[in-house]
Design an enzyme around this catalytic site. Structure first.
Site, PDB file in Angstrom:
ATOM      1  N   ASP A 104       1.021  -1.055   0.037  1.00 52.90           N
ATOM      2  CA  ASP A 104       0.279  -0.095  -0.067  1.00 52.90           C
ATOM      3  C   ASP A 104       1.145   0.942  -0.078  1.00 52.90           C
ATOM      4  O   ASP A 104       2.125   1.093   0.047  1.00 52.90           O
ATOM      5  CB  ASP A 104      -1.290  -0.302   1.326  1.00 52.90           C
ATOM      6  CG  ASP A 104      -1.433   1.313   1.321  1.00 52.90           C
ATOM      7  OD1 ASP A 104      -2.323   1.823   1.029  1.00 52.90           O
ATOM      8  OD2 ASP A 104      -1.697   2.015   2.562  1.00 52.90           O
ATOM      9  N   SER A 105       0.442   2.509  -0.097  1.00 52.20           N
ATOM     10  CA  SER A 105       1.145   4.230  -0.550  1.00 52.20           C
ATOM     11  C   SER A 105       1.387   4.629   1.313  1.00 52.20           C
ATOM     12  O   SER A 105       2.317   4.543   1.739  1.00 52.20           O
ATOM     13  CB  SER A 105       0.089   4.932  -0.633  1.00 52.20           C
ATOM     14  OG  SER A 105      -1.178   4.568   0.346  1.00 52.20           O
ATOM     15  N   TYR A 154      -0.484   8.658  -2.584  1.00 51.40           N
ATOM     16  CA  TYR A 154      -1.051   8.242  -3.325  1.00 51.40           C
ATOM     17  C   TYR A 154      -2.030   8.696  -4.336  1.00 51.40           C
ATOM     18  O   TYR A 154      -2.093   9.266  -5.717  1.00 51.40           O
ATOM     19  CB  TYR A 154      -0.836   6.757  -3.741  1.00 51.40           C
ATOM     20  CG  TYR A 154       0.022   5.704  -3.570  1.00 51.40           C
ATOM     21  CD1 TYR A 154       1.625   6.401  -3.547  1.00 51.40           C
ATOM     22  CD2 TYR A 154       0.072   4.342  -3.984  1.00 51.40           C
ATOM     23  CE1 TYR A 154       2.516   5.257  -3.822  1.00 51.40           C
ATOM     24  CE2 TYR A 154       1.042   3.166  -3.265  1.00 51.40           C
ATOM     25  CZ  TYR A 154       2.614   3.606  -4.103  1.00 51.40           C
ATOM     26  OH  TYR A 154       3.797   2.509  -4.115  1.00 51.40           O
ATOM     27  N   GLY A 155      -3.136   9.400  -3.463  1.00 55.23           N
ATOM     28  CA  GLY A 155      -4.566   9.691  -3.735  1.00 55.23           C
ATOM     29  C   GLY A 155      -3.532  11.016  -4.498  1.00 55.23           C
ATOM     30  O   GLY A 155      -5.237  11.609  -4.980  1.00 55.23           O
ATOM     31  N   CYS A 197      -4.312  -0.834  -2.260  1.00 56.13           N
ATOM     32  CA  CYS A 197      -4.911   0.203  -2.109  1.00 56.13           C
ATOM     33  C   CYS A 197      -5.616   0.348  -3.467  1.00 56.13           C
ATOM     34  O   CYS A 197      -5.184  -0.036  -4.756  1.00 56.13           O
ATOM     35  CB  CYS A 197      -3.172   0.836  -2.613  1.00 56.13           C
ATOM     36  SG  CYS A 197      -3.080   2.883  -2.705  1.00 56.13           S
ATOM     37  N   ASN A 198      -6.575   0.736  -3.096  1.00 54.02           N
ATOM     38  CA  ASN A 198      -8.126   1.494  -4.416  1.00 54.02           C
ATOM     39  C   ASN A 198      -6.531   2.643  -5.671  1.00 54.02           C
ATOM     40  O   ASN A 198      -7.248   2.060  -6.235  1.00 54.02           O
ATOM     41  CB  ASN A 198      -9.065   2.151  -3.313  1.00 54.02           C
ATOM     42  CG  ASN A 198      -9.995   1.611  -2.544  1.00 54.02           C
ATOM     43  OD1 ASN A 198     -11.276   0.887  -3.236  1.00 54.02           O
ATOM     44  ND2 ASN A 198      -8.801   1.464  -1.332  1.00 54.02           N
ATOM     45  N   THR A 199      -6.086   3.735  -5.145  1.00 56.97           N
ATOM     46  CA  THR A 199      -5.785   3.836  -5.679  1.00 56.97           C
ATOM     47  C   THR A 199      -4.543   3.477  -6.572  1.00 56.97           C
ATOM     48  O   THR A 199      -5.137   3.860  -8.235  1.00 56.97           O
ATOM     49  CB  THR A 199      -4.641   5.167  -5.088  1.00 56.97           C
ATOM     50  OG1 THR A 199      -5.736   5.620  -4.838  1.00 56.97           O
ATOM     51  CG2 THR A 199      -3.862   6.357  -6.722  1.00 56.97           C
ATOM     52  N   GLU A 235      -2.656   8.474   8.958  1.00 57.78           N
ATOM     53  CA  GLU A 235      -1.170   8.005   8.733  1.00 57.78           C
ATOM     54  C   GLU A 235      -0.113   8.710   9.945  1.00 57.78           C
ATOM     55  O   GLU A 235       0.554   8.254  10.332  1.00 57.78           O
ATOM     56  CB  GLU A 235      -0.410   8.148   7.524  1.00 57.78           C
ATOM     57  CG  GLU A 235      -0.964   7.227   6.854  1.00 57.78           C
ATOM     58  CD  GLU A 235       0.378   6.536   6.199  1.00 57.78           C
ATOM     59  OE1 GLU A 235       1.243   7.070   5.940  1.00 57.78           O
ATOM     60  OE2 GLU A 235      -0.352   5.507   5.202  1.00 57.78           O
ATOM     61  N   CYS A 281     -10.902   4.155   0.280  1.00 54.37           N
ATOM     62  CA  CYS A 281      -9.501   3.939   0.579  1.00 54.37           C
ATOM     63  C   CYS A 281      -8.744   3.470   2.196  1.00 54.37           C
ATOM     64  O   CYS A 281      -9.942   3.248   2.937  1.00 54.37           O
ATOM     65  CB  CYS A 281      -9.371   5.289   0.975  1.00 54.37           C
ATOM     66  SG  CYS A 281      -7.307   5.709   1.319  1.00 54.37           S
ATOM     67  N   THR A 282      -8.149   2.863   1.587  1.00 55.24           N
ATOM     68  CA  THR A 282      -7.768   1.803   2.992  1.00 55.24           C
ATOM     69  C   THR A 282      -8.045   2.080   4.328  1.00 55.24           C
ATOM     70  O   THR A 282      -7.475   1.400   4.938  1.00 55.24           O
ATOM     71  CB  THR A 282      -7.037   0.385   2.646  1.00 55.24           C
ATOM     72  OG1 THR A 282      -5.894   1.471   2.106  1.00 55.24           O
ATOM     73  CG2 THR A 282      -7.450  -0.589   1.790  1.00 55.24           C
ATOM     74  N   HIS A 283      -6.801   3.108   4.478  1.00 46.95           N
ATOM     75  CA  HIS A 283      -7.026   4.070   5.522  1.00 46.95           C
ATOM     76  C   HIS A 283      -8.079   4.368   5.638  1.00 46.95           C
ATOM     77  O   HIS A 283      -8.349   4.223   7.429  1.00 46.95           O
ATOM     78  CB  HIS A 283      -6.468   5.283   5.464  1.00 46.95           C
ATOM     79  CG  HIS A 283      -4.841   5.076   4.366  1.00 46.95           C
ATOM     80  ND1 HIS A 283      -4.540   4.929   3.684  1.00 46.95           N
ATOM     81  CD2 HIS A 283      -3.415   5.679   5.405  1.00 46.95           C
ATOM     82  CE1 HIS A 283      -3.415   5.581   3.237  1.00 46.95           C
ATOM     83  NE2 HIS A 283      -2.848   5.202   4.889  1.00 46.95           N
TER      84      HIS A 283
END
Length: 273
Positions: free
Chosen positions: A13-14, A45-46, A77-79, A156, A191-193
């Site tokens: 992931d980012s 990444y977004g 990561c979706n992005t 984050e 978004c995974t966050h």
């Protein structure tokens, strides 16, 4: 059982958000080993363009293949999934590669009011892959799309004040949440966050709204592909459930997140790629 069954599953992931996917993977596949890469040194990444995301995704995937001989790759990561998964699959045709996308289809099935909120990064919402998915469902529900610049970064940084303020701003901008006609009754966390900010998001949406994320479907698809490839680990080896953590950014931040969100106190290795 083929020797490849003993090889780990790569996850990247980012940054820290992919830990929500890793959590689901561990629940679904408790015997498997994982190698997790947080590309925090190149986040977020977004707000990156597709060319950059394809480059980073390719670099990480090749490193996981070369250094860990992974038997499957999860793009958590979706992005990155939206921008790069088609390139990764072309580059590694023999490797099972599982991506993640906003759970729009499950949301349509879940919603009673027919109004669905989608929170995601600007890049995800603008991506061709997401737009195709959205177009295929436009006649089945009304979607309220909300780009959330800065939210993943606030999560984050464990910044509760910034996270709370961002969640309040974005949910307020989306409209009314609830179970009455015209209300948004289902919220897709694209978004995974974002699952790690659920408490802050609930302050803006209330507790009647259904939240959908992509971790569990990804874990189930990973299992299916491992079974198909005959590489599912069906025994419990001595290193069962082991995770190798790597970060291109601040390794202490990833270690703290793994302990806080997954209950894992483990060493995180610095990674320069």
């Amino acid at each position: 059982m083929p020797i490849e069954s003993m090889h780990p599953i790569g996850v990247f992931d980012s940054g820290l958000g992919g830990l929500s996917v890793l959590r689901a993977l561990r629940a679904e596949l408790p015997n498997e080993r994982f190698v997790y890469v947080a590309d925090s040194g190149h986040a977020p990444y977004g707000e990156r363009d597709d060319e950059y995301l394809i480059h980073r995704s390719g670099t990480i995937s090749r490193w996981l293949q070369h250094h860990h001989q992974i038997k499957a790759l999860v793009v958590a990561c979706n992005t990155a999934t939206a921008a790069a998964i088609h390139v990764l699959r072309a580059e590694h045709p023999a490797l099972p590669i599982i991506g993640i996308e906003p759970a729009l289809k499950p949301a349509v099935a879940k919603s009673k009011t027919g109004v669905i909120g989608v929170m995601a990064t600007p890049s995800t919402l603008k991506s061709e892959k997401f737009q195709r998915l959205l177009a295929s469902l436009q006649d089945q529900a009304r979607f309220v799309l909300q780009p959330c610049p800065g939210l993943a970064l606030a999560i984050e940084q464990f910044d509760a004040i910034k996270t709370g303020a961002a969640c309040a701003t974005f949910t307020r901008a989306m409209g009314t949440f609830g179970i009455q006609t015209g209300d948004i009754d289902t919220l897709v966390l694209g978004c995974t966050h974002y699952p790690f900010a659920e408490a802050s998001l609930r302050s803006g949406t209330g507790h009647e709204v259904h939240y959908l994320e992509g971790g569990a479907p990804v874990a189930r698809q990973t299992r299916r592909l491992l079974v198909k490839a005959n590489t599912l680990l069906t025994i419990e080896p001595s290193n069962s459930g082991r995770i190798d953590f790597h970060s291109t950014g601040d390794s202490r931040t990833l270690a703290l997140a793994a302990e806080r969100w997954l209950g894992i106190a483990d060493t995180v290795h610095d990674l320069e790629i």
